[in-house]
Design a protein around this motif. Structure first.
Motif, PDB file in Angstrom:
ATOM      1  N   ALA A  93       0.835  -1.199   0.000  1.00 16.54           N
ATOM      2  CA  ALA A  93       0.000   0.000   0.000  1.00 16.54           C
ATOM      3  C   ALA A  93       0.872   1.253   0.000  1.00 16.54           C
ATOM      4  CB  ALA A  93      -0.928  -0.005   1.211  1.00 16.54           C
ATOM      5  N   ALA A  94       1.910   1.252   0.814  1.00 18.02           N
ATOM      6  CA  ALA A  94       2.773   2.431   0.920  1.00 18.02           C
ATOM      7  C   ALA A  94       3.541   2.677  -0.366  1.00 18.02           C
ATOM      8  CB  ALA A  94       3.745   2.262   2.092  1.00 18.02           C
ATOM      9  N   THR A  95       4.146   1.641  -0.920  1.00 16.95           N
ATOM     10  CA  THR A  95       4.970   1.824  -2.115  1.00 16.95           C
ATOM     11  C   THR A  95       4.134   2.124  -3.345  1.00 16.95           C
ATOM     12  OG1 THR A  95       5.036  -0.598  -2.392  1.00 16.95           O
ATOM     13  CG2 THR A  95       6.908   0.442  -1.275  1.00 16.95           C
ATOM     14  N   THR A  96       2.973   1.498  -3.461  1.00 18.54           N
ATOM     15  CA  THR A  96       2.092   1.798  -4.594  1.00 18.54           C
ATOM     16  C   THR A  96       1.567   3.224  -4.495  1.00 18.54           C
ATOM     17  OG1 THR A  96       1.422  -0.530  -4.780  1.00 18.54           O
ATOM     18  CG2 THR A  96      -0.002   1.106  -5.827  1.00 18.54           C
ATOM     19  N   GLY A  97       1.248   3.649  -3.274  1.00 16.71           N
ATOM     20  CA  GLY A  97       0.800   5.020  -3.085  1.00 16.71           C
ATOM     21  C   GLY A  97       1.867   6.028  -3.472  1.00 16.71           C
ATOM     22  N   ILE A  98       3.112   5.747  -3.127  1.00 18.36           N
ATOM     23  CA  ILE A  98       4.214   6.638  -3.488  1.00 18.36           C
ATOM     24  C   ILE A  98       4.368   6.700  -5.001  1.00 18.36           C
ATOM     25  CG2 ILE A  98       6.741   6.816  -3.454  1.00 18.36           C
ATOM     26  CD1 ILE A  98       6.616   5.928  -0.518  1.00 18.36           C
ATOM     27  N   VAL A 144       2.070   6.278  -7.284  1.00 21.54           N
ATOM     28  CA  VAL A 144       0.962   7.044  -7.857  1.00 21.54           C
ATOM     29  C   VAL A 144       1.163   8.537  -7.606  1.00 21.54           C
ATOM     30  CG1 VAL A 144      -1.515   7.486  -7.719  1.00 21.54           C
ATOM     31  CG2 VAL A 144      -0.668   5.129  -7.714  1.00 21.54           C
ATOM     32  N   LEU A 145       1.551   8.905  -6.397  1.00 19.75           N
ATOM     33  CA  LEU A 145       1.782  10.317  -6.075  1.00 19.75           C
ATOM     34  C   LEU A 145       2.923  10.892  -6.902  1.00 19.75           C
ATOM     35  CD1 LEU A 145       1.419  10.079  -2.201  1.00 19.75           C
ATOM     36  CD2 LEU A 145      -0.078  11.388  -3.710  1.00 19.75           C
ATOM     37  N   ALA A 146       3.905  10.056  -7.213  1.00 22.39           N
ATOM     38  CA  ALA A 146       5.074  10.520  -7.958  1.00 22.39           C
ATOM     39  C   ALA A 146       4.762  10.854  -9.406  1.00 22.39           C
ATOM     40  CB  ALA A 146       6.182   9.465  -7.903  1.00 22.39           C
ATOM     41  N   ARG A 147       3.598  10.465  -9.894  1.00 23.05           N
ATOM     42  CA  ARG A 147       3.232  10.830 -11.266  1.00 23.05           C
ATOM     43  C   ARG A 147       3.093  12.344 -11.401  1.00 23.05           C
ATOM     44  NH1 ARG A 147      -1.548   6.310 -12.208  1.00 23.05           N
ATOM     45  NH2 ARG A 147      -0.274   4.482 -11.660  1.00 23.05           N
ATOM     46  N   GLU A 148       2.759  13.007 -10.307  1.00 23.97           N
ATOM     47  CA  GLU A 148       2.630  14.461 -10.315  1.00 23.97           C
ATOM     48  C   GLU A 148       3.832  15.153  -9.694  1.00 23.97           C
ATOM     49  OE1 GLU A 148       0.219  15.917 -11.894  1.00 23.97           O
ATOM     50  OE2 GLU A 148      -0.766  14.002 -12.353  1.00 23.97           O
ATOM     51  N   ASP A 149       4.563  14.466  -8.836  1.00 28.52           N
ATOM     52  CA  ASP A 149       5.688  15.081  -8.122  1.00 28.52           C
ATOM     53  C   ASP A 149       6.758  14.024  -7.877  1.00 28.52           C
ATOM     54  OD1 ASP A 149       7.460  16.327  -6.432  1.00 28.52           O
ATOM     55  OD2 ASP A 149       5.999  16.803  -4.869  1.00 28.52           O
ATOM     56  N   HIS A 150       7.846  14.093  -8.633  1.00 20.80           N
ATOM     57  CA  HIS A 150       8.916  13.103  -8.502  1.00 20.80           C
ATOM     58  C   HIS A 150       9.634  13.182  -7.160  1.00 20.80           C
ATOM     59  CE1 HIS A 150       9.522  12.086 -13.045  1.00 20.80           C
ATOM     60  NE2 HIS A 150       8.255  12.019 -12.668  1.00 20.80           N
ATOM     61  N   GLY A 151       9.343  14.220  -6.374  1.00 18.37           N
ATOM     62  CA  GLY A 151       9.936  14.305  -5.047  1.00 18.37           C
ATOM     63  C   GLY A 151       9.578  13.119  -4.164  1.00 18.37           C
ATOM     64  N   TRP A 152       8.455  12.483  -4.460  1.00 19.19           N
ATOM     65  CA  TRP A 152       8.074  11.302  -3.678  1.00 19.19           C
ATOM     66  C   TRP A 152       9.041  10.138  -3.884  1.00 19.19           C
ATOM     67  CZ3 TRP A 152       4.375  11.126  -0.002  1.00 19.19           C
ATOM     68  CH2 TRP A 152       3.459  12.178   0.038  1.00 19.19           C
ATOM     69  N   LEU A 153       9.807  10.160  -4.950  1.00 21.38           N
ATOM     70  CA  LEU A 153      10.725   9.056  -5.251  1.00 21.38           C
ATOM     71  C   LEU A 153      12.152   9.326  -4.785  1.00 21.38           C
ATOM     72  CD1 LEU A 153       9.539   8.264  -8.887  1.00 21.38           C
ATOM     73  CD2 LEU A 153       9.027   6.947  -6.818  1.00 21.38           C
ATOM     74  N   THR A 154      12.385  10.437  -4.098  1.00 25.16           N
ATOM     75  CA  THR A 154      13.735  10.712  -3.634  1.00 25.16           C
ATOM     76  C   THR A 154      14.148   9.718  -2.562  1.00 25.16           C
ATOM     77  OG1 THR A 154      12.985  12.244  -1.920  1.00 25.16           O
ATOM     78  CG2 THR A 154      13.495  13.183  -4.104  1.00 25.16           C
ATOM     79  N   ASP A 174      12.481   7.932   4.973  1.00 27.33           N
ATOM     80  CA  ASP A 174      11.462   8.259   5.974  1.00 27.33           C
ATOM     81  C   ASP A 174      10.496   7.097   6.173  1.00 27.33           C
ATOM     82  OD1 ASP A 174      12.420  10.761   6.569  1.00 27.33           O
ATOM     83  OD2 ASP A 174      10.893  11.858   5.448  1.00 27.33           O
ATOM     84  N   LEU A 175      10.064   6.515   5.063  1.00 23.38           N
ATOM     85  CA  LEU A 175       9.129   5.393   5.138  1.00 23.38           C
ATOM     86  C   LEU A 175       9.712   4.249   5.953  1.00 23.38           C
ATOM     87  CD1 LEU A 175       6.593   3.801   4.221  1.00 23.38           C
ATOM     88  CD2 LEU A 175       7.889   3.141   2.183  1.00 23.38           C
ATOM     89  N   TRP A 176      10.950   3.871   5.631  1.00 20.37           N
ATOM     90  CA  TRP A 176      11.556   2.724   6.315  1.00 20.37           C
ATOM     91  C   TRP A 176      11.955   3.039   7.747  1.00 20.37           C
ATOM     92  CZ3 TRP A 176      10.298  -1.732   4.901  1.00 20.37           C
ATOM     93  CH2 TRP A 176      10.069  -2.017   3.545  1.00 20.37           C
ATOM     94  N   GLN A 177      12.241   4.294   8.045  1.00 21.30           N
ATOM     95  CA  GLN A 177      12.510   4.657   9.432  1.00 21.30           C
ATOM     96  C   GLN A 177      11.274   4.450  10.298  1.00 21.30           C
ATOM     97  OE1 GLN A 177      14.041   8.648   8.953  1.00 21.30           O
ATOM     98  NE2 GLN A 177      16.167   7.975   9.212  1.00 21.30           N
ATOM     99  N   ALA A 198      11.385  15.526   1.050  1.00 23.71           N
ATOM    100  CA  ALA A 198      11.365  14.412   1.999  1.00 23.71           C
ATOM    101  C   ALA A 198      10.486  14.746   3.189  1.00 23.71           C
ATOM    102  CB  ALA A 198      12.791  14.100   2.466  1.00 23.71           C
ATOM    103  N   GLY A 199      10.577  15.991   3.673  1.00 26.30           N
ATOM    104  CA  GLY A 199       9.754  16.357   4.813  1.00 26.30           C
ATOM    105  C   GLY A 199       8.282  16.275   4.479  1.00 26.30           C
ATOM    106  N   ARG A 200       7.916  16.721   3.278  1.00 25.58           N
ATOM    107  CA  ARG A 200       6.519  16.657   2.862  1.00 25.58           C
ATOM    108  C   ARG A 200       6.043  15.219   2.793  1.00 25.58           C
ATOM    109  NH1 ARG A 200       7.120  19.243  -1.282  1.00 25.58           N
ATOM    110  NH2 ARG A 200       7.202  17.658  -2.890  1.00 25.58           N
ATOM    111  N   ALA A 201       6.875  14.356   2.214  1.00 27.99           N
ATOM    112  CA  ALA A 201       6.489  12.950   2.092  1.00 27.99           C
ATOM    113  C   ALA A 201       6.417  12.305   3.455  1.00 27.99           C
ATOM    114  CB  ALA A 201       7.510  12.213   1.222  1.00 27.99           C
ATOM    115  N   GLY A 202       7.393  12.625   4.315  1.00 25.69           N
ATOM    116  CA  GLY A 202       7.403  12.022   5.642  1.00 25.69           C
ATOM    117  C   GLY A 202       6.174  12.392   6.446  1.00 25.69           C
ATOM    118  N   LEU A 203       5.774  13.668   6.400  1.00 34.41           N
ATOM    119  CA  LEU A 203       4.588  14.072   7.125  1.00 34.41           C
ATOM    120  C   LEU A 203       3.353  13.378   6.593  1.00 34.41           C
ATOM    121  CD1 LEU A 203       5.293  17.901   7.461  1.00 34.41           C
ATOM    122  CD2 LEU A 203       5.233  16.232   9.315  1.00 34.41           C
ATOM    123  N   ALA A 204       3.278  13.235   5.263  1.00 38.28           N
ATOM    124  CA  ALA A 204       2.106  12.583   4.678  1.00 38.28           C
ATOM    125  C   ALA A 204       2.032  11.136   5.114  1.00 38.28           C
ATOM    126  CB  ALA A 204       2.180  12.674   3.151  1.00 38.28           C
TER     127      ALA A 204
END
Length: 251
Positions: A157-162, A164-174, A180-183, A243-249
């Motif tokens: 769920a987490a990786t698929t969501g990332i 999909v979100l990255a289609r609009e903002d590649h920052g999700w793939l940094t 952040d996710l794995w932490q 990264a901060g934006r993705a981490g908060l989300a």
């Protein structure tokens, strides 16, 4: 260059051009005229290789599937901690998505299920995640009460969501975003004996293994990334705002 070499290059150029069109406009919005123009060939050359738009889209999906399968296999059957390899493969595929428009377009086409195609590009990813978690369980790497089946659902769920979100903002793939996710996840998943031994930013093998993956129409690093967005190989100290934006989300 032989006639056969030219034909191979033309086909790869068409797949790359088609991927760019499908990523930007989707299956319905892309046109064969734009695809052939983007590849620098005539419409007749396109129809020599592909009967119609559905056939071009199938070729894009097939190339994307090959690249994703290769990335998963490199980590699925490797050595060392299975949990670390699970972390590493997510970073590897994120780099692949940043670098390769064919992979990105293939996933979008597959999600749209246009033109009656039935290929499931995410099946291999599900099998990879579940297989690595099952291996981690056998090796005593999972915390008490953690099961591969339930955990794989969270990771998927987490990786698929990332993705999909990255289609609009590649920052999700940094790399920092995946870190952040794995932490967040690793302290809940890993057995106490592995505390401090797993690197949520990915092991040193991630960069070298990612560099070797190629699919049709591979871009040079960063060439497929919109201006101002992160490309492949982003260091852990780069793109901190994204990264901060993705981490908060994710929290």
């Amino acid at each position: 260059m032989t006639k056969q070499d030219r034909a191979v290059r033309t086909r790869l150029a068409l797949i790359r051009s088609a991927a760019e069109q499908f990523e930007a406009r989707g299956y319905v919005g892309a046109s064969l005229a734009e695809i052939s123009a983007g590849a620098g060939v005539s419409s007749g050359a396109l129809h020599f290789h592909f009967a119609n738009k559905a056939a071009v889209a199938e070729a894009v999906e097939h190339a994307a599937e090959d690249a994703l399968r290769e990335a998963a296999a490199r980590h699925r059957h490797g050595d060392g901690s299975a949990l670390q390899r699970l972390v590493d493969v997510t970073h590897h595929i994120a780099r692949l998505l940043c670098a390769d428009v064919v992979v990105r377009a293939g996933l979008r086409l597959n999600a749209e299920q246009a033109a009656g195609r039935v290929r499931d590009l995410r099946r291999g990813w599900r099998e990879c995640v579940l297989g690595l978690l099952a291996e981690a369980e056998r090796g005593g790497e999972l915390a008490a009460g953690v099961t591969p089946q339930r955990t794989s659902a969270v990771v998927l769920a987490a990786t698929t969501g990332i993705e999909v979100l990255a289609r609009e903002d590649h920052g999700w793939l940094t790399r920092p975003s995946l870190t952040d996710l794995w932490q967040l996840l690793l302290p809940c998943l890993a057995a106490p004996c592995l505390a401090g031994a797993l690197d949520p930013a990915g092991s040193s093998s991630v960069g070298s293994s990612s560099a070797g993956s190629e699919s049709a129409g591979r871009e040079t690093p960063g060439s497929g990334t919109p201006s101002g967005q992160a490309g492949p190989g982003v260091r852990a100290d780069a793109g901190r705002a994204d990264a901060g934006r993705a981490g908060l989300a994710l929290r």
